[in-house]
Write an enzyme that holds these catalytic residues in place. Structure first.
Site, PDB file in Angstrom:
ATOM      1  N   MET A  90      43.616   5.480  50.433  1.00 47.71           N
ATOM      2  CA  MET A  90      42.209   6.265  50.092  1.00 47.71           C
ATOM      3  C   MET A  90      42.553   7.115  48.693  1.00 47.71           C
ATOM      4  O   MET A  90      43.583   7.938  48.855  1.00 47.71           O
ATOM      5  CB  MET A  90      42.194   7.279  51.457  1.00 47.71           C
ATOM      6  CG  MET A  90      41.797   6.623  52.691  1.00 47.71           C
ATOM      7  SD  MET A  90      41.406   7.895  54.116  1.00 47.71           S
ATOM      8  CE  MET A  90      43.089   8.799  54.115  1.00 47.71           C
ATOM      9  N   VAL A 148      49.384   8.647  57.007  1.00 52.67           N
ATOM     10  CA  VAL A 148      50.451   8.596  55.685  1.00 52.67           C
ATOM     11  C   VAL A 148      50.009   9.759  54.872  1.00 52.67           C
ATOM     12  O   VAL A 148      49.197   9.499  54.021  1.00 52.67           O
ATOM     13  CB  VAL A 148      50.805   7.205  55.281  1.00 52.67           C
ATOM     14  CG1 VAL A 148      52.213   7.525  54.591  1.00 52.67           C
ATOM     15  CG2 VAL A 148      50.872   6.308  56.480  1.00 52.67           C
ATOM     16  N   GLY A 178      43.601  12.511  49.375  1.00 54.32           N
ATOM     17  CA  GLY A 178      44.126  11.258  48.930  1.00 54.32           C
ATOM     18  C   GLY A 178      45.486  11.044  49.472  1.00 54.32           C
ATOM     19  O   GLY A 178      46.402  11.762  49.640  1.00 54.32           O
ATOM     20  N   SER A 179      45.301   9.825  50.413  1.00 53.90           N
ATOM     21  CA  SER A 179      46.518   9.112  51.008  1.00 53.90           C
ATOM     22  C   SER A 179      46.185   7.821  51.583  1.00 53.90           C
ATOM     23  O   SER A 179      45.640   7.031  50.882  1.00 53.90           O
ATOM     24  CB  SER A 179      46.965  10.324  52.090  1.00 53.90           C
ATOM     25  OG  SER A 179      48.310  10.024  52.658  1.00 53.90           O
ATOM     26  N   ARG A 180      46.622   7.572  52.800  1.00 52.20           N
ATOM     27  CA  ARG A 180      46.806   6.074  53.214  1.00 52.20           C
ATOM     28  C   ARG A 180      46.732   6.274  54.791  1.00 52.20           C
ATOM     29  O   ARG A 180      47.182   7.035  55.490  1.00 52.20           O
ATOM     30  CB  ARG A 180      48.073   5.576  53.004  1.00 52.20           C
ATOM     31  CG  ARG A 180      48.363   4.068  53.533  1.00 52.20           C
ATOM     32  CD  ARG A 180      49.572   3.624  52.731  1.00 52.20           C
ATOM     33  NE  ARG A 180      50.177   2.371  53.733  1.00 52.20           N
ATOM     34  CZ  ARG A 180      50.923   1.364  52.880  1.00 52.20           C
ATOM     35  NH1 ARG A 180      51.428   1.629  51.918  1.00 52.20           N
ATOM     36  NH2 ARG A 180      51.140   0.363  53.586  1.00 52.20           N
TER      37      ARG A 180
END
Length: 215
Positions: A90, A148, A178-180
């Site tokens: 993301m 994550v 912002g990440s995953r």
């Protein structure tokens, strides 16, 4: 535009600060800067409604973003078997509310501390801070959703607890800035429906077709 309640302090804070400081210092640039920051945060924390496909065998995306990993692994924290791992990155422009990939029950959720490497890198999943959601579909199929943390994201926020029942596409948490998100599903009967680089939408895009299991 609906804003998730987790973002309200970020939305109103910069605008209010800019208005107060700008008023007393007579600097309009501070006022406008605060308003722009508030608008940017409102866009980041937007939380639109999503509508899942009407097929109980589909595993839908838990996150908005781009597919950055599709691989077979041995998942040992919950599934304890060979599984497909699908990673979704993301960026700061994606919706950051995460959703249940299936209808079922939250079996367990836990947090694991770690680093804050760029989330689109392979090593990020192994080394970064994570939050796990172990889910059991209504037919007993186990899935694992993992938030994550990334380079900018320093906080994962759960919306559900152990024992909660969830519907496909229901909000289960979010990651700030912002990440995953990775999802694991048993490999034996799974048919992956996406490829590397595909853009997906949380709560709507099918990731995997997994046949319904007879109890």
């Amino acid at each position: 535009m609906v804003i998730n309640k987790e973002g309200l302090p970020y939305v109103f804070g910069p605008g209010l600060l800019g208005a107060v400081v700008g008023h007393f210092t007579k600097r309009k640039d501070l006022l406008y800067g605060g308003l722009l920051a508030s608008l940017a945060c409102a866009w980041f924390f937007r939380d639109p409604d999503r509508y899942p496909p009407f097929d109980r065998e589909l595993v839908i995306s838990p996150a908005d973003g781009r597919i950055v990993a599709i691989k077979k692994v041995k998942e040992e924290k919950f599934l304890e078997q060979e599984a497909y791992q699908i990673g979704i990155f993301m960026n700061v422009f994606d919706v950051h509310v995460n959703r249940a990939p299936v209808t079922g029950r939250i079996v367990k959720t836990w947090h694991e501390p770690g680093k804050f490497l760029p989330a689109d890198k392979d090593e990020a999943f192994e080394q970064n801070e994570k939050r796990y959601f172990a889910i059991e579909r209504l037919d007993g199929t186990p899935l694992l959703v993992v938030q994550v943390a990334g380079l900018l994201a320093r906080r994962t926020v759960p919306f559900v607890r152990e024992g909660d029942e969830v519907l496909a596409s229901e909000r289960i948490g979010m990651i700030k800035f912002g990440s995953r998100v990775d999802i694991f599903i048993p490999e034996d009967k799974a048919r992956v429906l996406v490829n590397m680089g595909h853009k997906v939408r949380a709560g709507e895009s099918p990731l995997v077709l997994y046949p319904w299991q007879k109890k």
